[in-house]
Design an enzyme around this catalytic site. Structure first.
Site, PDB file in Angstrom:
ATOM      1  N   GLY A  56       0.853  -1.186   0.000  1.00 36.40           N
ATOM      2  CA  GLY A  56       0.000   0.000   0.000  1.00 36.40           C
ATOM      3  C   GLY A  56       0.884   1.229   0.000  1.00 36.40           C
ATOM      4  O   GLY A  56       1.828   1.335   0.792  1.00 36.40           O
ATOM      5  N   ALA A  57       0.616   2.156  -0.907  1.00 36.78           N
ATOM      6  CA  ALA A  57       1.520   3.292  -1.106  1.00 36.78           C
ATOM      7  C   ALA A  57       1.816   4.069   0.177  1.00 36.78           C
ATOM      8  O   ALA A  57       2.980   4.294   0.522  1.00 36.78           O
ATOM      9  CB  ALA A  57       0.960   4.217  -2.194  1.00 36.78           C
TER      10      ALA A  57
ATOM     11  N   ASP B 162      -1.411   4.643  -6.409  1.00 36.00           N
ATOM     12  CA  ASP B 162       0.000   4.593  -6.043  1.00 36.00           C
ATOM     13  C   ASP B 162       0.769   5.792  -6.576  1.00 36.00           C
ATOM     14  O   ASP B 162       1.825   6.135  -6.053  1.00 36.00           O
ATOM     15  CB  ASP B 162       0.630   3.302  -6.576  1.00 36.00           C
TER      16      ASP B 162
ATOM     17  N   ASN C  45      -2.369   2.517 -10.378  1.00 36.69           N
ATOM     18  CA  ASN C  45      -2.913   1.760  -9.256  1.00 36.69           C
ATOM     19  C   ASN C  45      -2.779   0.270  -9.581  1.00 36.69           C
ATOM     20  O   ASN C  45      -2.294  -0.111 -10.648  1.00 36.69           O
ATOM     21  CB  ASN C  45      -4.376   2.143  -9.006  1.00 36.69           C
TER      22      ASN C  45
ATOM     23  N   HIS D 296      12.110  27.403 -20.069  1.00 41.24           N
ATOM     24  CA  HIS D 296      13.306  26.573 -20.010  1.00 41.24           C
ATOM     25  C   HIS D 296      14.317  27.072 -21.048  1.00 41.24           C
ATOM     26  O   HIS D 296      14.757  26.313 -21.912  1.00 41.24           O
ATOM     27  CB  HIS D 296      12.925  25.110 -20.258  1.00 41.24           C
TER      28      HIS D 296
END
Length: 611
Positions: free
Chosen positions: A47-48, A251, A261, A492
């Site tokens: 589980g994250a 996740d 996930n 950038h």
């Protein structure tokens, strides 16, 4: 709502070994970094949020192990003995190397690296400091999960009505996957306490059966009515009217709202969209990776062949069968009804629902219904003022894109929007706000509608918008919170980015870069245009951390110039108007090119006396 599944006790992390559930509840006591890593990689801890916290405790253990003082040699003392105070000298390099190993244990879930990065900043202060930070993290997790679960429950009831609901969930997102409460299961618990759950269909979640082994166990423990099903039956449950909403965890959630996930989530989202059923993701803010633009950049972990070719030690496939066994999949943002965190609904893709409270799937782009019924109009289409600002942003973006400063989808531009005196149809959100270029779009092809309203105070997009804000919005809001700027440009440009990268000092401190004697300094509106000190900020993976650094620096340095560098990243400039912010970016890039060509940051003429 319930006790923590992760406990620090006498120098060890204590938790339930999830591999043994539901038939055996056995305790794990983890005292070494290797044990922490093994527990994470073998899914004893999974589980994250949970692996993030476990990883943080691993950094505590690593710091203790690499702290050298006289107490290390005391008789009867071990590394994990909490009675030994780690007041000696920390081998920071060794502890940081261990932190790197922990962070790399599982690549897909962002929480692991996030938590390790958060606590590793305290390593030099000693193990007690790392432990204090980790215990703060642990305490936060329970509060965060309950807030997210409550927000999600509120949303489900708004969408589906005040009635007993038939819900479906996938994998395990309860207190075993976090430290307490849970995310999607936390929302089920809140709804159950409100008497709003008729039934929960639990996907078994192949190949390791987290739904069957863990979620069914947690729901039974909580007294929530549920039925277990095979993963491939979920779509049929939707087709036969047995599902009102789908709730899952995550996740990793990228800047554009793509969701990584447990494998099988993408298929659920497709089925939910086909059947017009809300598909809701519940996760903490720490799972949102705003530094990653889209799900295409996510590294998806591949698991062992044996997980698929057999079960319970019994081979179920012919020997040497090739296997495709991704642990996760990535659900595109277009299939997600909403993402809910402790801050509330942070992404919302569907605002049209039928009489039963079911989400109406968006029509194909260009069709009549996509324009007139199911697509939330962009912020700029709601008022003439927003449309004018959107056109100005698009024009400047195309100019900077043509210069190569906003390649592909990189870079972003924003303008401040004060509280409007006219009716605004965009959903709720904080005012004042900013109007910023949307995420994932080429800056050479922007239209006036490709912008998003975001609250300046909380960096949260106003609800009811089609687009998602740029991943770097927190850089902009940091400027607007601390300066009366009317516009911000973040690009950038090559010479400025190169100079920032070579000038930056190692570490997490801001590097001051002094430049003197160049005529171009007059373009920055300085009180003394002979010299400028430009801050160079570290480039953190979490853009929100860059924004926090900028916010702190600008508050502490009220005379700082309206320009800044981010190492290896780019430049940010601001001004009263969009044109002024752009002009300052042009001046800064030209100045950096001069420095690159001359090799000098000080162009003050030398005084030569008489000979």
């Amino acid at each position: 709502m319930d006790d923590s599944s992760l406990i620090w006790d006498d120098g060890a992390l204590v938790t339930i070994d999830q591999r043994g559930l539901p038939h055996e509840v056995r305790e794990l006591r983890l005292r070494t970094v290797d044990e922490i890593i093994e527990a994470i990689t073998t899914l004893a801890i999974r589980g994250a949020p949970a692996i993030g916290i476990a990883g943080a405790f691993g950094v505590v253990i690593a710091t203790r192990a690499h702290t050298h003082d006289s107490s290390m040699d005391a008789p009867g003392r071990s590394i994990g003995d909490a009675s030994r105070r780690a007041v000696g000298v920390v081998d920071v390099a060794a502890a940081q190397a261990e932190a790197d190993r922990i962070a790399a244990a599982r690549p897909t879930a962002v929480n692991l690296a996030w938590a390790v990065d958060r606590v590793r900043t305290r390593i030099a202060e000693g193990a007690d400091a790392v432990l204090a930070e980790t215990l703060d993290l642990l305490a936060e997790d329970g509060r965060v999960n309950l807030a997210a679960a409550t927000h999600a429950a509120d949303l489900v009831q708004r969408l589906c009505g005040e009635r007993p609901l038939r819900l479906l969930t996938h994998c395990n997102t309860g207190r075993l996957a976090t430290s307490a409460v849970g995310t999607a299961i936390g929302a089920l618990r809140v709804l159950h306490e409100r008497g709003a759950v008729a039934d929960v269909i639990v996907d078994e979640t192949r190949p390791l059966l987290q739904g069957a082994r863990l979620t069914a166990w947690e729901l039974a423990e909580a007294g929530i009515p549920h039925r277990l099903t095979i993963d491939s039956a979920a779509a049929w449950a939707m087709a036969t009217g047995q599902v009102d909403a789908v709730l899952v965890g995550a996740d990793r959630i990228t800047a554009n709202g793509d969701v990584a996930n447990k494998i099988g989530t993408f298929a659920l989202a497709l089925a939910a969209r086909h059947h017009g059923i809300p598909f809701i993701v519940v996760a903490p803010e720490s799972t949102r990776d705003t530094a990653m633009a889209t799900g295409a950049q996510i590294v998806v972990e591949q698991r062992a062949t044996a997980e698929v070719t057999g079960f319970g030690g019994v081979a179920t496939a012919p020997m040497d069968t090739a296997v495709f066994n991704p642990a996760f999949d990535v659900t595109p943002t277009d299939l997600v009804t909403a993402v809910v965190t402790e801050n509330g609904v942070v992404y919302r893709n569907s605002n049209s629902f039928d009489a039963q409270g079911r989400a109406i799937a968006a029509a194909e782009p260009g069709s009549r219904s996509a324009v007139t019924a199911h697509d939330d109009p962009p912020a700029t289409s709601r008022t003439p003022a927003f449309a004018e600002q959107g056109r100005a942003i698009a024009t400047i973006a195309r100019q900077l894109y043509e210069r190569g400063w906003m390649p592909g989808t990189a870079g972003n531009i924003s303008v401040r929007v004060e509280t409007p005196s006219w009716p605004v149809a965009v959903g709720a959100g904080e005012w004042p706000a900013l109007l910023i270029t949307a995420s994932g779009l080429s800056k050479g092809e922007l239209s006036a509608d490709d912008t998003v309203l975001v609250g300046i105070a909380d960096t949260t997009a106003h609800t009811g918008q089609r687009r998602k804000p740029s991943a770097e919005t927190s850089i902009h809001t940091a400027v607007y919170r601390t300066r009366p700027a009317g516009a911000v440009v973040h690009v950038h440009s090559p010479f400025a980015t190169a100079l920032a990268t070579t000038a930056a000092r190692p570490g997490d401190a801001v590097t001051p870069l002094r430049i003197s004697g160049f005529e171009l300094l007059k373009g920055f509106g300085l009180a003394d245009p002979s010299t400028v000190v430009i801050p160079v900020f570290p480039n953190w993976p979490e853009v929100a951390r860059i924004g926090a650094d900028i916010d702190t620096y600008l508050r502490e340095n009220p005379d700082a110039p309206p320009i800044l560098f981010i190492t290896g990243h780019g430049i940010t400039t601001w001004g009263d108007t969009l044109a002024q912010a752009r002009d300052r970016a042009e001046c800064l890039e030209a100045l950096c090119e001069l420095i690159a060509r001359t090799g000098r940051t000080d162009a003050t003429p030398l005084e030569i006396g008489p000979t």
